[in-house]
Scaffold this active site. Structure first.
Site, PDB file in Angstrom:
ATOM      1  N   ASN A  56     -10.331  -2.745   2.597  1.00 39.84           N
ATOM      2  CA  ASN A  56     -10.181  -2.736   0.949  1.00 39.84           C
ATOM      3  C   ASN A  56     -11.379  -2.467   0.266  1.00 39.84           C
ATOM      4  O   ASN A  56     -12.580  -2.416   0.946  1.00 39.84           O
ATOM      5  CB  ASN A  56      -9.437  -4.198   0.498  1.00 39.84           C
ATOM      6  CG  ASN A  56      -8.028  -4.333   0.934  1.00 39.84           C
ATOM      7  OD1 ASN A  56      -7.426  -3.275   1.166  1.00 39.84           O
ATOM      8  ND2 ASN A  56      -7.595  -5.579   0.821  1.00 39.84           N
ATOM      9  N   HIS A 116       1.075  -1.382  -0.014  1.00 38.34           N
ATOM     10  CA  HIS A 116       0.029   0.094   0.015  1.00 38.34           C
ATOM     11  C   HIS A 116       0.778   1.203  -0.101  1.00 38.34           C
ATOM     12  O   HIS A 116       0.503   2.247   0.559  1.00 38.34           O
ATOM     13  CB  HIS A 116      -0.987   0.134   1.097  1.00 38.34           C
ATOM     14  CG  HIS A 116      -1.866  -0.877   1.135  1.00 38.34           C
ATOM     15  ND1 HIS A 116      -3.293  -0.969   0.880  1.00 38.34           N
ATOM     16  CD2 HIS A 116      -1.935  -2.496   1.682  1.00 38.34           C
ATOM     17  CE1 HIS A 116      -4.049  -2.296   0.814  1.00 38.34           C
ATOM     18  NE2 HIS A 116      -3.142  -2.858   1.102  1.00 38.34           N
TER      19      HIS A 116
HETATM   20 FE1  HDE Z   1      -2.571  -5.014   5.327  1.00 36.47          FE
HETATM   21  N1  HDE Z   1      -0.870  -4.140   5.944  1.00 36.47           N
HETATM   22  N2  HDE Z   1      -1.803  -6.896   5.949  1.00 36.47           N
HETATM   23  N3  HDE Z   1      -4.086  -5.579   4.663  1.00 36.47           N
HETATM   24  N4  HDE Z   1      -3.258  -3.045   4.797  1.00 36.47           N
HETATM   25  C1  HDE Z   1      -0.178  -2.746   5.494  1.00 36.47           C
HETATM   26  O1  HDE Z   1       0.841  -1.390   7.238  1.00 36.47           O
HETATM   27  C2  HDE Z   1      -0.646  -6.982   6.457  1.00 36.47           C
HETATM   28  C3  HDE Z   1      -4.560  -6.979   4.850  1.00 36.47           C
HETATM   29  C4  HDE Z   1      -4.360  -2.593   4.324  1.00 36.47           C
HETATM   30  O2  HDE Z   1      -3.287   3.654   4.298  1.00 36.47           O
HETATM   31  C5  HDE Z   1       0.914  -2.387   6.308  1.00 36.47           C
HETATM   32  O3  HDE Z   1       1.296   0.668   7.550  1.00 36.47           O
HETATM   33  C6  HDE Z   1      -0.711  -8.346   6.974  1.00 36.47           C
HETATM   34  C7  HDE Z   1      -6.014  -7.282   4.710  1.00 36.47           C
HETATM   35  C8  HDE Z   1      -4.378  -1.326   4.098  1.00 36.47           C
HETATM   36  O4  HDE Z   1      -1.553   3.259   5.583  1.00 36.47           O
HETATM   37  C9  HDE Z   1       1.507  -3.776   6.788  1.00 36.47           C
HETATM   38  C10 HDE Z   1      -1.690  -8.870   6.303  1.00 36.47           C
HETATM   39  C11 HDE Z   1      -6.392  -5.900   4.330  1.00 36.47           C
HETATM   40  C12 HDE Z   1      -3.278  -1.035   3.951  1.00 36.47           C
HETATM   41  C13 HDE Z   1       0.428  -4.496   6.543  1.00 36.47           C
HETATM   42  C14 HDE Z   1      -2.465  -7.854   5.798  1.00 36.47           C
HETATM   43  C15 HDE Z   1      -5.335  -5.114   4.465  1.00 36.47           C
HETATM   44  C16 HDE Z   1      -2.485  -1.871   4.694  1.00 36.47           C
HETATM   45  C17 HDE Z   1       2.015  -1.814   5.539  1.00 36.47           C
HETATM   46  C18 HDE Z   1      -2.071 -10.342   6.425  1.00 36.47           C
HETATM   47  C19 HDE Z   1      -7.982  -5.700   4.071  1.00 36.47           C
HETATM   48  C20 HDE Z   1      -2.602   0.552   4.027  1.00 36.47           C
HETATM   49  C21 HDE Z   1       1.980  -0.215   5.893  1.00 36.47           C
HETATM   50  C22 HDE Z   1      -2.432 -10.870   7.903  1.00 36.47           C
HETATM   51  C23 HDE Z   1      -8.767  -5.808   5.017  1.00 36.47           C
HETATM   52  C24 HDE Z   1      -2.864   1.428   5.311  1.00 36.47           C
HETATM   53  C25 HDE Z   1       1.198  -0.234   6.754  1.00 36.47           C
HETATM   54  C26 HDE Z   1      -2.533   2.901   4.925  1.00 36.47           C
HETATM   55  C27 HDE Z   1      -1.131  -1.788   5.109  1.00 36.47           C
HETATM   56  C28 HDE Z   1       0.089  -5.945   7.009  1.00 36.47           C
HETATM   57  C29 HDE Z   1      -3.700  -8.187   4.988  1.00 36.47           C
HETATM   58  C30 HDE Z   1      -5.459  -3.730   4.209  1.00 36.47           C
HETATM   59  C31 HDE Z   1       2.738  -4.258   6.713  1.00 36.47           C
HETATM   60  C32 HDE Z   1       0.399  -8.976   7.728  1.00 36.47           C
HETATM   61  C33 HDE Z   1      -6.729  -8.635   4.778  1.00 36.47           C
HETATM   62  C34 HDE Z   1      -5.690  -0.629   3.530  1.00 36.47           C
HETATM   63  O5  HDE Z   1       1.550  -3.771   8.261  1.00 36.47           O
END
Ligand code: HDE
Length: 693
Positions: A151, A78
């Site tokens: 999302n 992201h």
């Molecule tokens: Fe994320 N995800 N994600 N994700 N995600 C990040 O956090 C992660 C997942 C989502 O506008 C990171 O600050 C793991 C699902 C958004 O700043 C990180 C897993 C969904 C954003 C991270 C998921 C998301 C992130 C990278 C699996 C929808 C942007 C930078 C367990 C429900 C937030 C940060 C923003 C961002 C990890 C799966 C949505 C690395 C480990 C499912 C919208 O922490």
């Protein structure tokens, strides 16, 4: 054209010091970061006019050193995002569901910060890449910050957080060559997902037009996981969160998205910024699907499995409030880049479920902020700071911005009024769900059906949507040059639906080559869920959309006025594209500065178009290939095209018949209504099979 923003009032920083770079402020003197006034910001200190530079030049060294450290690591996923401020207002009657303070009082406006993003691309990648879009909202509630980090697609690729690094490594540029950028169309991604059948449902969404939204303003949002809501009585219900855009849910089509990537890589961020600057504030309704644990136990899928959705026909949506985004950021880095969302930021009244993906996320986001923002004090950055009082004994660390006073930093204490103290009554308490069992590394059997909901999605699509899904798979698998991966993927598609598999195989020229893959459990035969389709009940509207008018000098003034009036009435934006950037005149003598000039603005940037050369200016326009491409592209992208009689020879040159279909409409200064009516359909889907197989 968007209104220009007024300079902001001055901001204060730190202990009352004033930020120098205050927009619109006059008579400020340039200083170093230590407040020393700079006498010369153009020349480095040297020995004589042509001599060596001096190390003692602290003005130059401070400036360059700061510059050297301007970048922080981009988000690992992201990375490319765009955000705005706004507010949330609850509807009446949520107290049965939740005690969350911000969901109670309809007269209260809770400030929010909302960031949209793509997942795979780097911070500089194009906005219109095929990808899931992030939809994160930080609510600055009176009971603490609540982050709903969702999302624009309601399901996810994997069921367990431990697979996330593999998924992301597979979609990111391949490590030896560092390409392709912002694309899933390559071997490693398709290899991974084809070896993980749990991804198949999400793949259906990703290959659909949902992954190329028209605008952030026209995108749904989903919390994805099942969460809990807890009311004052301590009763819990499971909930699924949905954001519904007021403008309706619209998407680009793939050939258009590809061209926009070149014509305007900032297409989505520009769209959001301009809409807000012009006062056309985007709005979403927040809804939940609420159900009890007992109800959930009767569903034929597991609500803890993030690759599953709850069909709206099964549990309808309950609207609980609305969000309006009404203010652009003052500074992209300070706000959009430094905002830190964490799904673990919840408030009393909202709680987690045991979804194994959610549970992993509860750890990951706090951890990532530490490395990305570099300090456990990231909550002190203005965009992350709660707007309600907060107090505890956490101390020190990199970049501590507060100056805590007193000699006590422990709780409990009896030395310094004993405060702040915990509060068992109003404080956050986890829902006391009963848990027991053996320690295991095992996927529940209830997570085993990977195909039924993928099939549900397919059977719920209209024919144009099906065509695009087939096109998406064929394009992406076509870029994957390992035949074994393509065959494996075709095998999964045949488990989803035989027709889908055959159509993709035929587009690839690989008929009959699908691997045979035995599903773990038998695949259901679901009834369509019309709510999953974007086009079954798409609103007929031009609200929030853009009409592009290709014209020249001496544009008919009554036509201009009629179009402008109609656009305003529909809540659409009209933009003028002329041969050159300088002002043009209408036949009535009005001077207009075009919003774009032709070579910088192909028709892909607009939702519907008008071709209206000025009086005796046809030849000038027709001699430009870009002008003829305007018509060809708009027609190929299924747009509604309005044309004046004078423009007809251009259509001949573009090989587009002006009688082609209801979407090619003759307009005059007294009749723009039929064009506007046609344009409300957004696209002429029936045209598609005629322009591309
Ligand atoms: Fe994320 N995800 N994600 N994700 N995600 C990040 O956090 C992660 C997942 C989502 O506008 C990171 O600050 C793991 C699902 C958004 O700043 C990180 C897993 C969904 C954003 C991270 C998921 C998301 C992130 C990278 C699996 C929808 C942007 C930078 C367990 C429900 C937030 C940060 C923003 C961002 C990890 C799966 C949505 C690395 C480990 C499912 C919208 O922490």
């Amino acid at each position: 054209m968007a209104k220009k923003k007024k300079p902001d009032a001055k901001q204060t920083i730190g202990n009352g010091g004033e930020l120098h770079q205050t927009a619109g402020a006059e008579d400020q003197r340039l200083t170093t970061n230590q407040g020393v006034v700079v006498s010369d910001d153009q020349n480095t200190l040297t020995v004589g006019p042509r001599g060596p530079q001096l190390l003692e030049d602290f003005v130059m060294r401070e400036k360059i050193t700061h510059f050297d450290h301007e970048r922080i690591p981009e988000r690992v996923v992201h990375a490319r995002g765009y955000a705005a401020h706004g507010y949330f207002q609850a509807y009446k009657g949520n107290s049965k569901l939740t005690k969350a303070a911000f969901l109670q009082d309809p007269s209260e406006k809770t400030p929010v910060f909302c960031r949209f993003s793509t997942v795979a691309g780097s911070a500089g990648s194009p906005d219109t890449a095929r990808d899931v879009r992030g939809f994160s909202v930080k609510f600055y509630t009176s009971a603490g910050n609540y982050d709903l980090v969702g999302n624009n697609i309601p399901v996810f690729f994997i069921q367990d957080a431990i697979k996330f690094p593999d998924l992301i490594h597979s979609v990111k540029p391949e490590p030896d060559r560092d390409f392709p950028q912002a694309q899933s169309a390559h071997n490693t991604f398709w290899d991974f997902v084809s070896l993980n059948p749990e991804s198949v449902h999400m793949l259906m969404w990703i290959m659909s037009d949902r992954a190329i939204p028209r605008s952030f303003r026209m995108m749904e949002g989903f919390g994805v996981h099942t969460f809990r809501m807890i009311n004052e009585k301590g009763e819990s219900r499971f909930v699924k969160f949905h954001w519904r855009p007021k403008l309706g849910t619209f998407s680009l089509i793939w050939p258009e998205a590809v061209k926009i990537s070149g014509a305007d890589p900032d297409f989505h961020r520009r769209d959001l910024w301009n809409a807000i600057e012009s006062g056309d504030y985007p709005e979403w309704e927040l809804c939940v699907q609420a159900f009890t644990e007992e109800e959930a136990n009767k569903f034929d899928y597991d609500v803890l499995d993030p690759t599953k959705l709850v069909p709206e026909e099964q549990i309808p949506l309950t609207p609980i409030g609305k969000m309006v985004l009404d203010r652009n950021v003052d500074n992209f880095f300070a706000e959009t880049e430094q905002v830190a969302f964490c799904p673990s930021h919840v408030v009393p009244g909202i709680d987690f479920s045991n979804d194994p993906l959610l549970q992993g996320r509860l750890f990951s986001y706090l951890d990532t902020q530490l490395s990305r923002l570099g300090s456990p004090n990231f909550h002190q950055i203005p965009v992350n700071k709660p707007k309600c009082p907060f107090a505890n004994f956490q101390r020190d660390g990199h970049m501590q911005m507060e100056v805590p006073t007193g000699n006590v930093a422990n709780e409990p204490n009896s030395l310094d009024s004993g405060s702040p103290r915990e509060c068992p009554i109003t404080g956050f308490g986890s829902f006391p769900a009963k848990e027991s069992g053996e320690k295991l590394r095992i996927r529940p059997e209830s997570f085993a059906d990977h195909y039924t909901q993928a099939r549900l999605f397919w059977v719920s699509m209209t024919e144009p949507e099906k065509r695009h899904i087939v096109g998406g798979f064929a394009f992406e698998l076509g870029k994957c040059d390992e035949l074994k991966i393509r065959k494996r993927m075709l095998g999964h598609l045949s488990n989803v639906d035989q027709e889908l598999c055959e159509r993709v195989a035929s587009a690839l020229g690989m008929e009959g080559e699908a691997d045979s893959i035995k599903p773990l459990v038998s695949v259901g035969n679901p009834e369509p869920s019309p709510a999953l389709s974007q086009y079954t009940d798409a609103p007929k509207t031009l609200a929030g959309k853009k009409i592009g008018v290709l014209t020249t000098n001496l544009l008919d003034s009554s036509l201009y006025n009629a179009l402008e009036k109609a656009a305003k009435k529909e809540g659409a934006m009209m933009e003028i594209v002329a041969l050159k950037a300088g002002p043009i005149k209408t036949t009535g003598g009005k001077e207009i500065t075009p919003d774009h000039f032709l070579s910088g603005a192909p028709s892909v940037l607009f939702d519907c178009v008008v071709i209206a050369p000025g009086k005796d200016q046809l030849d000038a326009l027709m001699s430009q290939a870009a002008a003829v491409d305007w018509i060809r592209d708009a027609f190929g992208h299924l747009k509604v095209i309005g044309f004046t009689d004078q423009a007809m020879p251009m259509f001949e040159k573009a090989s587009v018949d002006t009688d082609s279909d209801e979407g090619v409409v003759n307009i005059t200064s007294t009749d723009v209504a039929s064009f506007i009516d046609a344009a409300k359909q957004y696209r002429i889907w029936d045209r598609e099979p005629k322009v591309r197989s």
